[in-house]
Design an enzyme around this catalytic site. Structure first.
Site, PDB file in Angstrom:
ATOM      1  N   GLU A 182      15.478 -19.142  -8.443  1.00 49.62           N
ATOM      2  CA  GLU A 182      15.326 -17.869  -8.942  1.00 49.62           C
ATOM      3  C   GLU A 182      14.641 -17.832 -10.137  1.00 49.62           C
ATOM      4  O   GLU A 182      13.882 -16.872 -10.291  1.00 49.62           O
ATOM      5  CB  GLU A 182      16.502 -16.925  -8.666  1.00 49.62           C
ATOM      6  CG  GLU A 182      16.538 -15.520  -9.393  1.00 49.62           C
ATOM      7  CD  GLU A 182      15.534 -14.706  -8.565  1.00 49.62           C
ATOM      8  OE1 GLU A 182      15.009 -15.078  -7.693  1.00 49.62           O
ATOM      9  OE2 GLU A 182      15.290 -13.497  -9.232  1.00 49.62           O
ATOM     10  N   HIS A 238      13.408 -38.243  -7.328  1.00 53.87           N
ATOM     11  CA  HIS A 238      12.825 -38.656  -6.045  1.00 53.87           C
ATOM     12  C   HIS A 238      11.426 -38.140  -6.326  1.00 53.87           C
ATOM     13  O   HIS A 238      10.828 -37.780  -5.001  1.00 53.87           O
ATOM     14  CB  HIS A 238      13.568 -38.080  -4.831  1.00 53.87           C
ATOM     15  CG  HIS A 238      15.110 -38.413  -4.645  1.00 53.87           C
ATOM     16  ND1 HIS A 238      15.449 -39.458  -4.360  1.00 53.87           N
ATOM     17  CD2 HIS A 238      16.278 -37.701  -5.267  1.00 53.87           C
ATOM     18  CE1 HIS A 238      16.492 -39.512  -4.282  1.00 53.87           C
ATOM     19  NE2 HIS A 238      17.160 -38.717  -4.658  1.00 53.87           N
ATOM     20  N   LYS A 274      11.062 -15.814 -11.109  1.00 54.03           N
ATOM     21  CA  LYS A 274      10.970 -15.055 -12.202  1.00 54.03           C
ATOM     22  C   LYS A 274       9.949 -15.145 -13.292  1.00 54.03           C
ATOM     23  O   LYS A 274       9.152 -14.301 -13.639  1.00 54.03           O
ATOM     24  CB  LYS A 274      12.385 -14.562 -12.873  1.00 54.03           C
ATOM     25  CG  LYS A 274      13.496 -13.868 -12.350  1.00 54.03           C
ATOM     26  CD  LYS A 274      13.236 -12.464 -11.986  1.00 54.03           C
ATOM     27  CE  LYS A 274      12.418 -12.206 -10.562  1.00 54.03           C
ATOM     28  NZ  LYS A 274      13.232 -12.022  -9.478  1.00 54.03           N
ATOM     29  N   ARG A 290       4.080  -0.510  -4.591  1.00 54.00           N
ATOM     30  CA  ARG A 290       3.727  -1.006  -3.372  1.00 54.00           C
ATOM     31  C   ARG A 290       2.327  -1.704  -3.460  1.00 54.00           C
ATOM     32  O   ARG A 290       1.775  -2.173  -2.316  1.00 54.00           O
ATOM     33  CB  ARG A 290       3.546   0.237  -2.223  1.00 54.00           C
ATOM     34  CG  ARG A 290       4.913   1.143  -2.193  1.00 54.00           C
ATOM     35  CD  ARG A 290       4.831   2.112  -1.258  1.00 54.00           C
ATOM     36  NE  ARG A 290       4.466   1.639   0.164  1.00 54.00           N
ATOM     37  CZ  ARG A 290       5.749   1.383   0.818  1.00 54.00           C
ATOM     38  NH1 ARG A 290       6.880   1.679   0.265  1.00 54.00           N
ATOM     39  NH2 ARG A 290       5.719   0.645   2.071  1.00 54.00           N
ATOM     40  N   CYS A 337       0.747  -1.221  -0.049  1.00 52.11           N
ATOM     41  CA  CYS A 337       0.007   0.045   0.098  1.00 52.11           C
ATOM     42  C   CYS A 337       0.995   1.258   0.069  1.00 52.11           C
ATOM     43  O   CYS A 337       1.783   1.315   0.872  1.00 52.11           O
ATOM     44  CB  CYS A 337      -0.972   0.084   1.266  1.00 52.11           C
ATOM     45  SG  CYS A 337      -2.125  -1.184   1.220  1.00 52.11           S
ATOM     46  N   GLU A 381       6.303 -15.223 -11.613  1.00 53.02           N
ATOM     47  CA  GLU A 381       5.559 -13.880 -10.967  1.00 53.02           C
ATOM     48  C   GLU A 381       5.442 -12.912 -12.277  1.00 53.02           C
ATOM     49  O   GLU A 381       4.440 -12.151 -12.046  1.00 53.02           O
ATOM     50  CB  GLU A 381       6.460 -13.203 -10.015  1.00 53.02           C
ATOM     51  CG  GLU A 381       7.831 -12.610 -10.495  1.00 53.02           C
ATOM     52  CD  GLU A 381       8.708 -11.775  -9.342  1.00 53.02           C
ATOM     53  OE1 GLU A 381       9.755 -11.722  -9.386  1.00 53.02           O
ATOM     54  OE2 GLU A 381       7.981 -11.428  -8.281  1.00 53.02           O
ATOM     55  N   ASN A 436      -1.727   1.615   6.037  1.00 49.50           N
ATOM     56  CA  ASN A 436      -0.795   0.409   5.302  1.00 49.50           C
ATOM     57  C   ASN A 436      -0.386  -0.442   6.596  1.00 49.50           C
ATOM     58  O   ASN A 436      -0.042  -0.009   7.761  1.00 49.50           O
ATOM     59  CB  ASN A 436       0.493   1.053   4.954  1.00 49.50           C
ATOM     60  CG  ASN A 436       1.449   0.064   4.221  1.00 49.50           C
ATOM     61  OD1 ASN A 436       1.125  -1.185   4.130  1.00 49.50           O
ATOM     62  ND2 ASN A 436       2.629   0.430   3.944  1.00 49.50           N
ATOM     63  N   GLY A 437      -0.807  -1.744   6.570  1.00 48.35           N
ATOM     64  CA  GLY A 437      -0.640  -2.606   7.639  1.00 48.35           C
ATOM     65  C   GLY A 437      -2.005  -3.348   7.858  1.00 48.35           C
ATOM     66  O   GLY A 437      -2.523  -3.341   6.970  1.00 48.35           O
ATOM     67  N   TRP A 442      -2.997  -2.491  -1.568  1.00 52.02           N
ATOM     68  CA  TRP A 442      -2.775  -4.113  -1.862  1.00 52.02           C
ATOM     69  C   TRP A 442      -3.656  -4.397  -0.916  1.00 52.02           C
ATOM     70  O   TRP A 442      -3.459  -4.653   0.247  1.00 52.02           O
ATOM     71  CB  TRP A 442      -1.258  -4.386  -1.751  1.00 52.02           C
ATOM     72  CG  TRP A 442      -0.921  -5.586  -2.171  1.00 52.02           C
ATOM     73  CD1 TRP A 442      -0.710  -6.182  -3.349  1.00 52.02           C
ATOM     74  CD2 TRP A 442      -1.114  -6.930  -1.212  1.00 52.02           C
ATOM     75  NE1 TRP A 442      -0.253  -7.632  -3.357  1.00 52.02           N
ATOM     76  CE2 TRP A 442      -0.661  -8.096  -1.878  1.00 52.02           C
ATOM     77  CE3 TRP A 442      -1.292  -7.042   0.121  1.00 52.02           C
ATOM     78  CZ2 TRP A 442      -0.353  -9.393  -1.343  1.00 52.02           C
ATOM     79  CZ3 TRP A 442      -1.062  -8.409   0.539  1.00 52.02           C
ATOM     80  CH2 TRP A 442      -0.888  -9.527  -0.133  1.00 52.02           C
ATOM     81  N   LYS A 468       5.815  -4.563  -4.506  1.00 53.91           N
ATOM     82  CA  LYS A 468       7.348  -4.469  -4.465  1.00 53.91           C
ATOM     83  C   LYS A 468       7.738  -4.697  -2.778  1.00 53.91           C
ATOM     84  O   LYS A 468       8.857  -5.156  -2.676  1.00 53.91           O
ATOM     85  CB  LYS A 468       7.744  -3.391  -5.123  1.00 53.91           C
ATOM     86  CG  LYS A 468       9.304  -3.091  -5.154  1.00 53.91           C
ATOM     87  CD  LYS A 468       9.833  -3.940  -6.343  1.00 53.91           C
ATOM     88  CE  LYS A 468      11.384  -3.728  -6.185  1.00 53.91           C
ATOM     89  NZ  LYS A 468      11.847  -4.855  -6.969  1.00 53.91           N
TER      90      LYS A 468
HETATM   91  C1  AGP Z   1      11.403 -10.789  -6.444  1.00 50.78           C
HETATM   92  O1  AGP Z   1      11.503 -10.874  -8.004  1.00 50.78           O
HETATM   93  C2  AGP Z   1      10.244 -10.824  -5.566  1.00 50.78           C
HETATM   94  N1  AGP Z   1       9.371  -9.689  -6.163  1.00 50.78           N
HETATM   95  C3  AGP Z   1      10.228 -11.111  -4.292  1.00 50.78           C
HETATM   96  O2  AGP Z   1      10.555 -12.370  -4.032  1.00 50.78           O
HETATM   97  C4  AGP Z   1      11.277 -10.151  -3.328  1.00 50.78           C
HETATM   98  O3  AGP Z   1      12.706 -10.371  -3.704  1.00 50.78           O
HETATM   99  C5  AGP Z   1      10.918 -10.254  -1.889  1.00 50.78           C
HETATM  100  O4  AGP Z   1       9.670  -9.799  -1.568  1.00 50.78           O
HETATM  101  C6  AGP Z   1      11.964  -9.906  -1.027  1.00 50.78           C
HETATM  102  O5  AGP Z   1      11.965  -8.508  -0.947  1.00 50.78           O
HETATM  103  P1  AGP Z   1      13.012  -7.618  -0.480  1.00 50.78           P
HETATM  104  O6  AGP Z   1      14.314  -7.902  -1.178  1.00 50.78           O
HETATM  105  O7  AGP Z   1      12.445  -6.125  -0.645  1.00 50.78           O
HETATM  106  O8  AGP Z   1      13.305  -7.843   1.227  1.00 50.78           O
END
Ligand code: AGP
Length: 586
Positions: free
Chosen positions: A464, A487, A468, A28, A2, A471, A97-98, A71, A581
């Site tokens: 990773e 396994h 990517k 956000r 947010c 998401e 926010n929270g 959000w 983010k």
């Molecule tokens: C990464 O592509 C993601 N959007 C997410 O996993 C992110 O890395 C994670 O939320 C951690 O964020 P930060 O580095 O701001 O702590």
């Protein structure tokens, strides 16, 4: 999560300016937006669902207003649930926010007193709480008392149609006040206010600020006066713009060679100093979430392989359950791009209680994690605006790689590797190479599942890479350790199932190539990311052998693949659905 933006000014502003401020904070959260302005002694509100995009606002000019980009946590994505939320008499407007953890009981109490709720949110409770307290006290005390009644980690900003002040308080998520010319701005991030203010006050937890003709900083819960400490902030317009790129994600991928060069040239002293601390510590723990956690995991492999030092790591959200073994001699190294991730903040708070030492490796100065840490290292990657983390990941890996080499007394070797890495990434970013990646993206466009395998230090790359792809393109992607295939996961491979294989020139090569053959024997289509082509590969992307620095380069191929896949499928890679983010709620 947010974004909050608002101002109180001696001069009138277009209400549209609030929307412009919110646009900078949309990373956000972007489920819905809303703006409230004070016009004479009334509050006027406009809200809408979805991203702001080209939306326009129809509210009149004002000298006091608040906005919010949401959000969703409590209640669906609807206009009714969009902030700001009002009290019964529509005199109080609240953005938040929270999570107000005790909102149910408060709502019950307030309903019994006759308050009528129109949304499903926890936030609305706060507007009614302030309304209730205002029956017996002034605005500042009412907000303070209301804030003391709520539980959880919250940042709240309130306006009142009968007052010329904005009041903000926080126990969790960030709030920063910008000091302009006869005006104050408030925002979740200094990015939102930097064009209007040169001086800023970063609110600490358990602080409250009253903004009107002047600024009053108060401590919570009692409301004692504090003297504000302002910091200089800088407005760098170019960092907020996409420039020639269609999306921030692509721009940020393209910035990576320069980031590697910067780290190789400017981090020697900081890194050597950190290396000494790790040597002295009795147990080192890397803590990060999502992509940052995968950087932690890669770091654990690099430390083992290069420095011959064992470090522990777990996803930050699980670290809370593993705190019991921390002592004052433990060293926690927190990795976080945003500085605000609640899953990282909570374990750090617990570690602090046990007097463990905390070092933060972050990309943002001055926020919560930065303040919790005993020492800080900035990634120097510049603002990362796309939700999918790319350049911050590479910056973290580069620092960890240098750190591992420095502990072996060979930091110069790491510097050379980073420079070579930058050169190889530039090759990958060339039009000819990008065409190859786009071709693979076209092949994957119709696929529902992708598997990615790697071994050793390429295993975090596989995790990773899968994150990517998931998401931004919404394709189901899974990163698997090559050795784990048999396994269980191999049961999912059938004719035509795509599988990306990281096969660098290291001790994992033969085993991972055997895994690739096993997949191919079951009809899987292999996309090989390797220093040399092979008959096992249906598609091949060359990544030159850069020894321990190969992991920095191989992931760039998949960052680009994920990006092109998202664009091909018509999605916005900068604002993927359901994500934000900064992850500031549990
Ligand atoms: C990464 O592509 C993601 N959007 C997410 O996993 C992110 O890395 C994670 O939320 C951690 O964020 P930060 O580095 O701001 O702590």
């Amino acid at each position: 999560m947010c974004g909050i933006y608002g101002f109180v000014s001696e001069n009138t502003h277009q209400a549209g300016e609030i929307l412009e401020g919110l646009k900078l904070l949309e990373y956000r959260g972007y489920d819905s937006w809303g703006v409230a302005v004070k016009i004479k002694k009334q509050i006027k509100v406009e809200k809408s669902i979805g991203k702001i995009g080209n939306d326009k606002i129809h509210l009149p000019q004002t000298n006091l207003g608040l906005g919010h980009t949401r959000w969703a946590t409590h209640g669906g994505v609807t206009v009714k649930n969009a902030h700001p939320h009002l009290d019964c008499k529509k005199n109080i407007a609240v953005v938040h926010n929270g999570i107000i953890e005790n909102y149910r009981e408060l709502k019950k109490e307030l309903s019994k007193k006759g308050h009528k709720f129109i949304s499903e949110t926890d936030t609305e409770v706060f507007a009614h709480l302030v309304e209730e307290f205002l029956k017996k006290e002034g605005f500042t005390t009412a907000v303070k008392d209301a804030f003391n009644k709520i539980r959880g980690l919250n940042a709240i900003v309130v306006m009142n149609s009968l007052s010329s002040e904005i009041i903000a308080a926080k126990t969790g998520s960030p709030l920063v006040v910008g000091v302009g010319n006869e005006e104050f701005f408030i925002s979740s991030d200094s990015l939102g206010i930097a064009q209007h203010a040169k001086k800023a006050l970063f609110l600490k937890d358990n602080e409250m600020v009253v903004l009107g003709k002047d600024i009053q900083l108060l401590s919570l819960p009692k409301g004692a006066r504090l003297s504000p400490k302002f910091e200089e902030i800088e407005y760098i317009q170019s960092l907020e713009e996409k420039g020639k790129y269609q999306h921030f994600m692509l721009k940020e991928i393209m910035e990576q060679p320069a980031i590697l060069e910067n780290i190789s040239q400017n981090y020697q002293v900081t890194i050597q100093d950190l290396g000494k601390k790790i040597k002295k510590a009795f147990g080192t723990y890397f803590v990060g979430a999502g992509t940052a956690y995968y950087a932690c995991l890669a770091g654990a492999y690099l430390f083992s392989k290069i420095a011959k030092v064992h470090v522990n790591t777990e996803p930050a959200s699980e670290f809370n359950y593993l705190e019991d073994f921390l002592t004052p001699k433990s060293l926690i190294i927190a990795l976080s791009q945003s500085e605000e991730t609640i899953d990282v903040i909570e374990p750090l708070q617990r570690a602090k209680k046990r007097n463990s030492k905390i070092i933060a490796i972050t990309n943002v100065q001055g926020s919560t994690i930065y303040r919790l840490a005993n020492e800080k290292i900035l990634l120097g990657a510049g603002p990362e605006k796309a939700v999918a983390s790319t350049k911050a990941y590479l910056a973290k890996l580069s620092i960890l790689l240098m750190l591992a080499f420095s502990m072996k007394g060979q930091i110069k070797q790491a510097e050379t590797l980073l420079i070579k890495g930058a050169k190889e990434i530039r090759r990958i970013l060339s039009p000819k190479y990008l065409k190859k990646i786009q071709k693979i993206a076209r092949f994957l466009k119709s696929k529902e599942h992708v598997f990615i395998i790697g071994r050793g230090v390429s295993y975090p790359s596989a995790l990773e890479a899968a994150l990517k792809i998931r998401e931004v393109s919404y394709v189901h992607a899974e990163g698997i350790a090559g050795g784990e295939l048999k396994h269980g996961p191999i049961a999912l491979i059938e004719k035509g199932t795509p599988c990306i294989v990281f096969a660098p020139n290291d001790e994992t090569y033969n085993a991972i190539m055997s895994n690739a053959m096993e997949i191919r024997a079951r009809g899987g289509i292999i996309i090989g990311i390797s220093f040399r082509d092979s008959e096992v590969f249906d598609h091949y992307l060359e990544v030159k052998d850069l020894k321990e620095a190969t992991i920095l380069v191989q992931i760039v191929t998949i960052q680009l693949l994920a990006y092109y896949l998202a664009v091909l499928k018509g999605y916005d890679p900068d604002r993927p659905r359901n994500l934000a983010k900064s992850v500031t709620v549990r």
